[in-house]
Design a protein around this motif. Structure first.
Motif, mmCIF file in Angstrom:
data_model
loop_
_atom_site.group_PDB
_atom_site.id
_atom_site.type_symbol
_atom_site.label_atom_id
_atom_site.label_comp_id
_atom_site.label_asym_id
_atom_site.label_seq_id
_atom_site.Cartn_x
_atom_site.Cartn_y
_atom_site.Cartn_z
ATOM 1 N N LYS A 120 -3.493 -0.109 26.881
ATOM 2 C CA LYS A 120 -3.947 -1.421 26.410
ATOM 3 C C LYS A 120 -3.620 -2.511 27.438
ATOM 4 C CE LYS A 120 -4.193 -0.454 21.505
ATOM 5 N NZ LYS A 120 -3.999 -0.955 20.128
ATOM 6 N N PHE A 121 -2.540 -2.328 28.167
ATOM 7 C CA PHE A 121 -2.188 -3.287 29.218
ATOM 8 C C PHE A 121 -3.231 -3.293 30.330
ATOM 9 C CE2 PHE A 121 -0.435 -3.530 33.537
ATOM 10 C CZ PHE A 121 0.030 -4.836 33.570
ATOM 11 N N ILE A 122 -3.604 -2.111 30.823
ATOM 12 C CA ILE A 122 -4.469 -2.023 32.012
ATOM 13 C C ILE A 122 -5.922 -2.358 31.683
ATOM 14 C CG2 ILE A 122 -5.156 0.417 31.864
ATOM 15 C CD1 ILE A 122 -3.899 -1.400 35.059
ATOM 16 N N THR A 123 -6.266 -2.415 30.386
ATOM 17 C CA THR A 123 -7.639 -2.754 29.992
ATOM 18 C C THR A 123 -7.734 -4.126 29.334
ATOM 19 O OG1 THR A 123 -7.335 -1.589 27.889
ATOM 20 C CG2 THR A 123 -8.344 -0.348 29.701
ATOM 21 N N GLN A 124 -6.669 -4.920 29.397
ATOM 22 C CA GLN A 124 -6.736 -6.250 28.791
ATOM 23 C C GLN A 124 -7.736 -7.119 29.554
ATOM 24 O OE1 GLN A 124 -3.022 -8.626 29.284
ATOM 25 N NE2 GLN A 124 -2.284 -6.856 30.443
ATOM 26 N N PRO A 125 -8.275 -8.142 28.913
ATOM 27 C CA PRO A 125 -9.448 -8.852 29.445
ATOM 28 C C PRO A 125 -9.358 -9.302 30.893
ATOM 29 C CG PRO A 125 -9.094 -9.497 27.182
ATOM 30 C CD PRO A 125 -7.944 -8.607 27.549
ATOM 31 N N HIS A 126 -8.283 -9.954 31.309
ATOM 32 C CA HIS A 126 -8.273 -10.498 32.669
ATOM 33 C C HIS A 126 -8.221 -9.390 33.731
ATOM 34 C CE1 HIS A 126 -3.869 -9.989 32.286
ATOM 35 N NE2 HIS A 126 -3.825 -10.054 33.609
ATOM 36 N N ILE A 127 -7.572 -8.268 33.399
ATOM 37 C CA ILE A 127 -7.542 -7.142 34.338
ATOM 38 C C ILE A 127 -8.899 -6.453 34.353
ATOM 39 C CG2 ILE A 127 -6.486 -4.912 34.859
ATOM 40 C CD1 ILE A 127 -3.902 -5.941 33.626
ATOM 41 N N GLN A 128 -9.487 -6.279 33.177
ATOM 42 C CA GLN A 128 -10.781 -5.619 33.096
ATOM 43 C C GLN A 128 -11.858 -6.401 33.854
ATOM 44 O OE1 GLN A 128 -10.968 -2.617 31.600
ATOM 45 N NE2 GLN A 128 -13.091 -2.385 32.229
ATOM 46 N N GLU A 129 -11.824 -7.721 33.748
ATOM 47 C CA GLU A 129 -12.798 -8.548 34.467
ATOM 48 C C GLU A 129 -12.665 -8.359 35.978
ATOM 49 O OE1 GLU A 129 -12.215 -12.546 33.207
ATOM 50 O OE2 GLU A 129 -12.920 -12.172 31.166
ATOM 51 N N GLU A 130 -11.432 -8.263 36.442
ATOM 52 C CA GLU A 130 -11.197 -8.068 37.873
ATOM 53 C C GLU A 130 -11.679 -6.689 38.320
ATOM 54 O OE1 GLU A 130 -7.370 -8.438 40.898
ATOM 55 O OE2 GLU A 130 -7.334 -9.488 38.970
ATOM 56 N N TYR A 131 -11.458 -5.692 37.482
ATOM 57 C CA TYR A 131 -11.910 -4.331 37.781
ATOM 58 C C TYR A 131 -13.428 -4.255 37.805
ATOM 59 C CZ TYR A 131 -12.812 0.657 36.803
ATOM 60 O OH TYR A 131 -13.283 1.949 36.813
ATOM 61 N N GLU A 132 -14.081 -4.850 36.804
ATOM 62 C CA GLU A 132 -15.536 -4.801 36.717
ATOM 63 C C GLU A 132 -16.201 -5.547 37.867
ATOM 64 O OE1 GLU A 132 -15.601 -4.533 31.831
ATOM 65 O OE2 GLU A 132 -15.858 -6.464 32.847
ATOM 66 N N ALA A 133 -15.578 -6.646 38.304
ATOM 67 C CA ALA A 133 -16.165 -7.459 39.369
ATOM 68 C C ALA A 133 -15.995 -6.812 40.742
ATOM 69 C CB ALA A 133 -15.544 -8.849 39.380
ATOM 70 N N ARG A 152 -16.531 -7.005 27.525
ATOM 71 C CA ARG A 152 -16.264 -8.115 26.614
ATOM 72 C C ARG A 152 -16.998 -9.376 27.078
ATOM 73 N NH1 ARG A 152 -11.207 -5.877 27.977
ATOM 74 N NH2 ARG A 152 -9.994 -4.995 26.244
ATOM 75 N N PRO A 153 -17.453 -10.206 26.132
ATOM 76 C CA PRO A 153 -18.005 -11.502 26.517
ATOM 77 C C PRO A 153 -16.886 -12.422 26.983
ATOM 78 C CG PRO A 153 -17.884 -11.329 24.128
ATOM 79 C CD PRO A 153 -17.481 -9.983 24.674
ATOM 80 N N SER A 154 -17.184 -13.284 27.937
ATOM 81 C CA SER A 154 -16.176 -14.218 28.441
ATOM 82 C C SER A 154 -16.860 -15.279 29.280
ATOM 83 C CB SER A 154 -15.131 -13.492 29.301
ATOM 84 O OG SER A 154 -15.717 -13.035 30.518
ATOM 85 N N ALA A 155 -16.104 -16.325 29.617
ATOM 86 C CA ALA A 155 -16.624 -17.367 30.506
ATOM 87 C C ALA A 155 -16.961 -16.782 31.865
ATOM 88 C CB ALA A 155 -15.604 -18.493 30.639
ATOM 89 N N ALA A 156 -16.162 -15.804 32.305
ATOM 90 C CA ALA A 156 -16.410 -15.173 33.604
ATOM 91 C C ALA A 156 -17.747 -14.432 33.593
ATOM 92 C CB ALA A 156 -15.278 -14.209 33.950
ATOM 93 N N VAL A 157 -18.079 -13.777 32.480
ATOM 94 C CA VAL A 157 -19.358 -13.083 32.371
ATOM 95 C C VAL A 157 -20.505 -14.093 32.362
ATOM 96 C CG1 VAL A 157 -20.790 -11.623 30.896
ATOM 97 C CG2 VAL A 157 -18.373 -11.085 31.199
ATOM 98 N N ASP A 158 -20.315 -15.199 31.649
ATOM 99 C CA ASP A 158 -21.341 -16.247 31.627
ATOM 100 C C ASP A 158 -21.628 -16.759 33.035
ATOM 101 O OD1 ASP A 158 -21.459 -16.014 28.891
ATOM 102 O OD2 ASP A 158 -20.144 -17.730 28.502
ATOM 103 N N GLU A 159 -20.591 -16.932 33.818
ATOM 104 C CA GLU A 159 -20.749 -17.398 35.198
ATOM 105 C C GLU A 159 -21.475 -16.351 36.048
ATOM 106 O OE1 GLU A 159 -16.838 -18.315 36.583
ATOM 107 O OE2 GLU A 159 -16.554 -19.971 35.166
ATOM 108 N N MET A 160 -21.152 -15.088 35.809
ATOM 109 C CA MET A 160 -21.784 -13.999 36.547
ATOM 110 C C MET A 160 -23.282 -13.937 36.256
ATOM 111 S SD MET A 160 -20.614 -9.992 36.492
ATOM 112 C CE MET A 160 -21.122 -9.725 34.791
ATOM 113 N N VAL A 161 -23.647 -14.090 34.982
ATOM 114 C CA VAL A 161 -25.057 -14.062 34.595
ATOM 115 C C VAL A 161 -25.792 -15.272 35.154
ATOM 116 C CG1 VAL A 161 -26.647 -14.152 32.643
ATOM 117 C CG2 VAL A 161 -24.621 -12.685 32.530
#
Length: 405
Positions: free
Chosen positions: A312-325, A335-344
């Motif tokens: 659960k630690f390694i998949t928490q939102p801020h880490i997951q966003e960094e991994y996906e990017a 997950r939806p997030s401001a970072a995803v909105d910016e990416m789109v």
């Protein structure tokens, strides 16, 4: 319950296994790929510094071998603490008593896009933590559309249009209209399931009933039959990445593919577009197959509780966003997030990958996922090659799946 474990999931012989059980103060992680992603490397170090008595020790194993290795160790009684697995295997692992539950709180569930939690849910609880996610969208070659006399700015919105456009391209150019993949390969099932989930179909329902033989799925299989004459010749010779190469070579008009295709198209001279997957007549909204990979926590490693905490630690939102990017090209955000909105906003080609999630469906969970794949591939191939009519192939497949549910 371990007697339920099927040899199809083991995939390799247990004889000669020499791995030792994980140490009490070590969380071994079977990590799929050819290297550790930089984001994971950074946060593993952060975890280890904060948890000196429970250090995570990743073992990088190639994609073709990693799941077999995790399975073999678990079946031999020498499990890794945690492993990266395809979520489609979780039901089989759970019924074989090889993994532990990883239940989510309501807040954790709500943080994901719709239907994603269902990809790891069996028997009312969660058995893994999603770590990678993919969806599909439809690419079209605007140059080929122009050559065929089609409007290059108007991609198909329905199956009927998709088939008609493919026919027009095939008849008016020397290109194939559509790239249909039907090789004996797992993504042949995946490619077909995108059609199932763009027509409100299912393979197995929440009560574990096989519901494949339905009007919605029959319509999808009939559409496959109808578009085959306008696809790349010899569809059974190609899996999705091979078909993508043909599209990138400018030889096919339309293709459903992951977002990594957009990254590759940037380096070509093709005038291209990407849009939502076309919808079938019974669709309730934009859909797609939702494929996730997950972190499974194995039973009897001696570190189960801390392994769940780490997953659960390694998949928490801020880490997951960094991994996906910055990690594997082709991942759709979990997950939806401001970072995803910016990416789109920065790259509009992301939008269809997000839009299809709402009415998307998970990879069906079966006790023998290889059995599921084999049945679905045989069904698709029989229709694509003309050896069976859609209804005949569908009924046969539905009956065969009873063995594996």
């Amino acid at each position: 319950m371990k007697t339920l474990f099927r040899t199809s999931l083991i995939g390799v012989a247990l004889a000669g296994t020499t791995a030792l059980p994980a140490l009490a103060d070590e969380i071994s992680w079977i990590y799929c790929g050819d290297r550790i992603d930089p984001a994971h490397e950074k946060y593993i170090a952060e975890w280890n510094e904060a948890n000196p008595d429970f250090n995570v020790v990743p073992e990088v194993v190639g994609w073709a071998q990693c799941q077999d290795k995790a399975t073999t160790l678990a079946a031999a009684g020498s499990p890794a603490g945690i492993a990266y697995v395809g979520s489609r295997t979780l039901k089989e692992f759970a019924l074989s008593d090889l993994i532990v539950e990883v239940p989510m709180t309501d807040d954790e569930k709500a943080a994901y896009y719709p239907n994603i939690v269902e990809t790891v849910t069996f028997d009312g609880t969660q058995w893994g933590v999603p770590i990678a996610f993919s969806t599909k969208a439809l690419y079209w070659n605007k140059d080929i559309f122009r050559e065929a006399g089609l409007d290059p700015e108007q991609p198909p919105k329905t199956w009927e249009e998709e088939i008609e456009f493919a026919k027009t391209i095939t008849e008016n150019t020397d290109k194939a209209g559509y790239g249909l993949s039907a090789k004996t390969f797992d993504n042949t099932m995946h490619q077909f399931l995108h059609w199932v989930y763009t027509n409100n179909g299912q393979v197995i329902d929440d009560e574990n009933n096989i519901v494949l033989d339905s009007p919605e799925v029959l319509a999808a299989l009939q559409a496959y039959k109808d578009i085959t004459p306008y696809s790349v010749e010899g569809a059974t010779a190609y899996e999705q990445n091979e078909m993508r190469a043909i599209f990138l070579d400018g030889q096919v008009g339309m293709l459903q593919a992951a977002v990594s295709t957009a990254f590759l198209l940037k380096d070509t001279d093709i005038d291209w577009g990407v849009t939502d997957l076309p919808l079938g007549p019974d669709a309730q909204g934009k859909g797609t197959l939702l494929i996730t990979d997950s972190l499974a926590v194995f039973k009897d490693s001696g570190v189960e509780e801390k392994a769940v905490e780490f997953a659960k630690f390694i998949t928490q939102p801020h880490i997951q966003e960094e991994y996906e990017a910055g990690g594997l090209a082709g991942l759709t955000p979990l997950r939806p997030s401001a970072a995803v909105d910016e990416m789109v906003a920065a790259d509009a080609y992301w939008q269809p990958y997000i839009d299809g999630i709402e009415f998307g469906g998970p990879e069906p969970l079966f006790t023998d996922y290889r059995g599921l794949q084999n049945v679905m591939i045989e069904m698709v191939q029989s229709v694509v090659t003309g050896s069976a009519e859609p209804q005949e192939a569908l009924t046969k497949a539905a009956e065969a799946l009873e063995e594996y549910k």
